[in-house]
Design a protein around this motif. Structure first.
Motif, PDB file in Angstrom:
ATOM      1  N   TYR A 239       0.835  -1.210   0.000  1.00 53.97           N
ATOM      2  CA  TYR A 239       0.000   0.000   0.000  1.00 53.97           C
ATOM      3  C   TYR A 239       0.866   1.254   0.000  1.00 53.97           C
ATOM      4  N   LEU A 240       1.881   1.271   0.867  1.00 54.56           N
ATOM      5  CA  LEU A 240       2.737   2.450   0.981  1.00 54.56           C
ATOM      6  C   LEU A 240       3.550   2.691  -0.290  1.00 54.56           C
ATOM      7  N   ILE A 241       3.918   1.613  -0.967  1.00 53.77           N
ATOM      8  CA  ILE A 241       4.665   1.755  -2.219  1.00 53.77           C
ATOM      9  C   ILE A 241       3.763   2.275  -3.324  1.00 53.77           C
ATOM     10  N   THR A 242       2.532   1.741  -3.388  1.00 53.65           N
ATOM     11  CA  THR A 242       1.629   2.117  -4.476  1.00 53.65           C
ATOM     12  C   THR A 242       0.960   3.472  -4.258  1.00 53.65           C
ATOM     13  N   GLU A 245       3.124   7.493  -7.319  1.00 50.56           N
ATOM     14  CA  GLU A 245       2.767   7.256  -8.720  1.00 50.56           C
ATOM     15  C   GLU A 245       3.722   6.266  -9.375  1.00 50.56           C
ATOM     16  N   ALA A 246       5.024   6.430  -9.117  1.00 51.46           N
ATOM     17  CA  ALA A 246       6.011   5.530  -9.721  1.00 51.46           C
ATOM     18  C   ALA A 246       5.831   4.106  -9.209  1.00 51.46           C
ATOM     19  N   GLY A 247       5.554   3.979  -7.903  1.00 50.19           N
ATOM     20  CA  GLY A 247       5.334   2.658  -7.323  1.00 50.19           C
ATOM     21  C   GLY A 247       4.090   2.002  -7.876  1.00 50.19           C
ATOM     22  N   LEU A 248       3.042   2.812  -8.082  1.00 47.77           N
ATOM     23  CA  LEU A 248       1.789   2.292  -8.631  1.00 47.77           C
ATOM     24  C   LEU A 248       1.986   1.778 -10.050  1.00 47.77           C
ATOM     25  N   ARG A 249       2.719   2.552 -10.864  1.00 43.68           N
ATOM     26  CA  ARG A 249       2.983   2.122 -12.245  1.00 43.68           C
ATOM     27  C   ARG A 249       3.775   0.821 -12.269  1.00 43.68           C
ATOM     28  N   ALA A 250       4.776   0.742 -11.382  1.00 40.13           N
ATOM     29  CA  ALA A 250       5.602  -0.466 -11.329  1.00 40.13           C
ATOM     30  C   ALA A 250       4.771  -1.676 -10.911  1.00 40.13           C
ATOM     31  N   SER A 253       2.713  -2.838 -13.787  1.00 34.56           N
ATOM     32  CA  SER A 253       3.535  -3.427 -14.844  1.00 34.56           C
ATOM     33  C   SER A 253       3.932  -4.861 -14.533  1.00 34.56           C
ATOM     34  N   MET A 254       3.986  -5.220 -13.242  1.00 36.54           N
ATOM     35  CA  MET A 254       4.353  -6.589 -12.867  1.00 36.54           C
ATOM     36  C   MET A 254       3.133  -7.454 -12.607  1.00 36.54           C
ATOM     37  N   ASN A 255       1.956  -6.962 -13.057  1.00 37.72           N
ATOM     38  CA  ASN A 255       0.712  -7.713 -12.906  1.00 37.72           C
ATOM     39  C   ASN A 255       0.331  -7.884 -11.439  1.00 37.72           C
ATOM     40  N   GLY A 256       0.699  -6.880 -10.627  1.00 42.18           N
ATOM     41  CA  GLY A 256       0.424  -6.950  -9.197  1.00 42.18           C
ATOM     42  C   GLY A 256      -1.034  -7.128  -8.833  1.00 42.18           C
ATOM     43  N   PRO A 257      -1.978  -6.393  -9.461  1.00 43.25           N
ATOM     44  CA  PRO A 257      -3.391  -6.560  -9.100  1.00 43.25           C
ATOM     45  C   PRO A 257      -3.891  -7.984  -9.292  1.00 43.25           C
ATOM     46  N   ARG A 258      -3.437  -8.642 -10.363  1.00 42.56           N
ATOM     47  CA  ARG A 258      -3.870 -10.028 -10.608  1.00 42.56           C
ATOM     48  C   ARG A 258      -3.355 -10.964  -9.527  1.00 42.56           C
ATOM     49  N   ILE A 259      -2.118 -10.712  -9.072  1.00 40.06           N
ATOM     50  CA  ILE A 259      -1.529 -11.548  -8.024  1.00 40.06           C
ATOM     51  C   ILE A 259      -2.281 -11.364  -6.709  1.00 40.06           C
ATOM     52  N   VAL A 279      -5.689  -2.031  -0.186  1.00 36.71           N
ATOM     53  CA  VAL A 279      -4.824  -1.903  -1.356  1.00 36.71           C
ATOM     54  C   VAL A 279      -5.664  -1.871  -2.623  1.00 36.71           C
ATOM     55  N   GLY A 280      -6.699  -2.725  -2.670  1.00 36.02           N
ATOM     56  CA  GLY A 280      -7.550  -2.806  -3.846  1.00 36.02           C
ATOM     57  C   GLY A 280      -8.245  -1.494  -4.156  1.00 36.02           C
ATOM     58  N   SER A 281      -8.732  -0.810  -3.114  1.00 35.20           N
ATOM     59  CA  SER A 281      -9.411   0.470  -3.330  1.00 35.20           C
ATOM     60  C   SER A 281      -8.449   1.513  -3.880  1.00 35.20           C
ATOM     61  N   LEU A 282      -7.186   1.453  -3.431  1.00 35.18           N
ATOM     62  CA  LEU A 282      -6.173   2.375  -3.937  1.00 35.18           C
ATOM     63  C   LEU A 282      -5.871   2.101  -5.409  1.00 35.18           C
ATOM     64  N   LEU A 283      -5.815   0.810  -5.769  1.00 37.73           N
ATOM     65  CA  LEU A 283      -5.516   0.430  -7.150  1.00 37.73           C
ATOM     66  C   LEU A 283      -6.648   0.847  -8.076  1.00 37.73           C
ATOM     67  N   VAL A 284      -7.880   0.676  -7.619  1.00 39.09           N
ATOM     68  CA  VAL A 284      -9.033   1.081  -8.430  1.00 39.09           C
ATOM     69  C   VAL A 284      -9.030   2.588  -8.651  1.00 39.09           C
ATOM     70  N   HIS A 285      -8.758   3.332  -7.581  1.00 40.49           N
ATOM     71  CA  HIS A 285      -8.712   4.792  -7.665  1.00 40.49           C
ATOM     72  C   HIS A 285      -7.600   5.236  -8.604  1.00 40.49           C
ATOM     73  N   GLY A 286      -6.443   4.560  -8.468  1.00 42.27           N
ATOM     74  CA  GLY A 286      -5.298   4.910  -9.310  1.00 42.27           C
ATOM     75  C   GLY A 286      -5.581   4.632 -10.775  1.00 42.27           C
ATOM     76  N   SER A 287      -6.296   3.530 -11.038  1.00 38.82           N
ATOM     77  CA  SER A 287      -6.636   3.173 -12.412  1.00 38.82           C
ATOM     78  C   SER A 287      -7.572   4.196 -13.027  1.00 38.82           C
ATOM     79  N   GLU A 288      -8.564   4.635 -12.245  1.00 37.79           N
ATOM     80  CA  GLU A 288      -9.546   5.608 -12.740  1.00 37.79           C
ATOM     81  C   GLU A 288      -8.892   6.965 -12.978  1.00 37.79           C
ATOM     82  N   THR A 289      -7.951   7.316 -12.093  1.00 37.02           N
ATOM     83  CA  THR A 289      -7.282   8.614 -12.194  1.00 37.02           C
ATOM     84  C   THR A 289      -6.416   8.691 -13.460  1.00 37.02           C
ATOM     85  N   SER A 290      -5.836   7.548 -13.826  1.00 36.51           N
ATOM     86  CA  SER A 290      -4.910   7.527 -14.961  1.00 36.51           C
ATOM     87  C   SER A 290      -5.634   7.546 -16.283  1.00 36.51           C
ATOM     88  N   LYS A 291      -6.976   7.321 -16.283  1.00 34.22           N
ATOM     89  CA  LYS A 291      -7.736   7.289 -17.539  1.00 34.22           C
ATOM     90  C   LYS A 291      -7.945   8.690 -18.092  1.00 34.22           C
TER      91      LYS A 291
END
Length: 291
Positions: A239-242, A245-250, A253-259, A279-291
Motif C-alpha cells: 500500500y505504501l509503495i503504491t 505514482e512511480a510505485g503504482l505504475r511499477a 507493470s508486474m501484474n500486481g493486481p492479478r496476483i 490496497v484494492g481500493s487504492l488500485l481502483v482509484h489509481g486506475s480511474e485517475t490515470s484514464k
C-alpha cells in the motif's frame, strides 16, 4: 543525597568490571517491568549514554545493556531521546564491528527506534548528503547475504526495519531507487526458509507477466506461510509503495493486481482481507485517475 536508583545508574560507568556488570544486569531486569521502567526513565539523561557506551563492552556486559535499551525503547519518549542522542549511529557502529556478538539485539533495537519518524530520518541519514542511504544499504546487504547461512539468522528482523522506513516517502524513494538496486536484492528473499521473510505461491501465468528478474525469483513452487500478521505487514508495505505514482505504475507493470486477486480469493482471515481491500481500493482509484 543520591537515591538508590541514581547510585545504580552511576555504577554503569564504574571502572570496576564486576560492579559495572552487576549494575547493568540489575538495570536490565528493572526495565522488564512497567514500574521499573518508569522509575529509571527519570534518570534517562545519564542512563542512556552509559548504556550506549556499554554496547562496545564484552558480551557479558553489552548483551544486558542491549536488552535494557530494547525494553526502554518501547517507551516512545525514551526512544525519541535515544534517537536524539545518536543511538542509531551508535548501534550501527557496533553492529558492523568484526567482533560484534549482539547483532540480533542491535537489529531489534533499530526496529523499535524506526517506529518513530525521527528514527527513520536518522537511519536514512537524510541530513548527510555524502552518507545518505549508507546504513540502509548495509542492512539490506546483510539481510540478503545472511538468509541461508543459519537458521538463527541475526538479520531476520531487518525486514521489519524495511517496513518501518517504507512508511516515509524518503524511505520509499530510497528502496525504489533503481541506481541503488535495493528492491532487486530484497526480492531474492522470497525463497528464504525464515518465517520472518515473505513467502507465497504464484502460477506460471502470473510469473510470466512480471519483469524477468521478478518472474525468475518467483517461478519456483514454495509453501505458503500461514501467519496473518506477516501477510498484513506485506500488504501494508505494498500500500505504501503504491501510494506513489512511480510505485503504482511499477506494481501494475508486474501484474500486481492479478496476483493480489489470486491471494485474496483464498484468504479467510478478516484482518488480512481488510488489508487486501485497502490496497484494492487504492488500485481502483489509481486506475480511474490515470484514464
Amino acid at each position: 543525597m543520591a537515591t538508590e536508583l541514581e547510585e545504580l545508574v552511576g555504577f554503569l560507568s564504574s571502572p570496576s568490571p564486576p560492579v559495572k556488570k552487576a549494575a547493568v544486569e540489575i538495570v536490565r531486569d528493572l526495565t522488564g517491568s512497567e514500574d521499573g521502567l518508569l522509575s529509571l526513565s527519570k534518570y534517562a539523561s545519564t542512563m542512556l549514554p552509559s548504556l550506549s557506551q556499554l554496547l562496545k563492552d564484552k558480551k557479558e556486559v553489552s548483551e544486558p545493556a542491549a536488552e535494557a535499551l530494547i525494553n526502554l525503547s518501547l517507551n516512545s519518549n525514551l526512544a525519541a531521546k535515544m534517537v536524539e542522542m545518536g543511538m542509531i549511529k551508535a548501534a550501527m557502529d557496533v553492529l558492523y564491528k568484526p567482533d560484534s556478538s549482539i547483532t540480533r539485539l542491535l537489529v531489534m533495537l533499530l526496529v523499535n527506534l524506526t517506529q518513530l519518524d525521527s528514527g527513520i530520518v536518522s537511519l536514512l541519514q537524510i541530513e548527510d548528503e555524502k552518507m545518505q542511504g549508507l546504513f540502509v544499504m548495509k542492512l539490506v546487504r546483510s539481510f540478503c547475504r545472511s538468509s541461508d547461512e543459519t537458521r538463527d539468522d541475526p538479520f531476520d528482523h531487518v525486514g521489519s526495519i524495511l517496513v518501518n522506513i517504507s512508511k516515509k516517502e524518503a524511505g520509499r524513494k530510497m528502496l525504489l531507487d533503481s541506481k541503488r538496486g535495493l528492491l532487486k536484492q530484497i526480492l531474492r528473499q522470497f525463497d528464504s526458509t525464515s518465517p520472518l521473510r515473505k513467502k507465497g505461491i504464484y502460477s506460471e501465468e502470473d510469473a510470466s507477466k512480471m519483469p524477468l528478474e521478478l518472474g525468475n525469483v518467483l517461478s519456483f513452487e514454495r509453501e505458503p506461510w500461514d501467519d496473518p500478521e506477516i501477510r498484513v505487514e506485506a500488504l501494508e508495505s505494498i500500500y505504501l509503495i503504491t501510494v506513489q505514482e512511480a510505485g503504482l505504475r511499477a506494481f501494475w507493470s508486474m501484474n500486481g493486481p492479478r496476483i493480489l486477486q489470486f491471494w485474496y480469493e483464498d484468504e479467510e482471515d478478516p484482518k488480512v482481507m481488510e488489508a487486501y481491500e485497502r490496497v484494492g481500493s487504492l488500485l481502483v482509484h489509481g486506475s480511474e485517475t490515470s484514464k
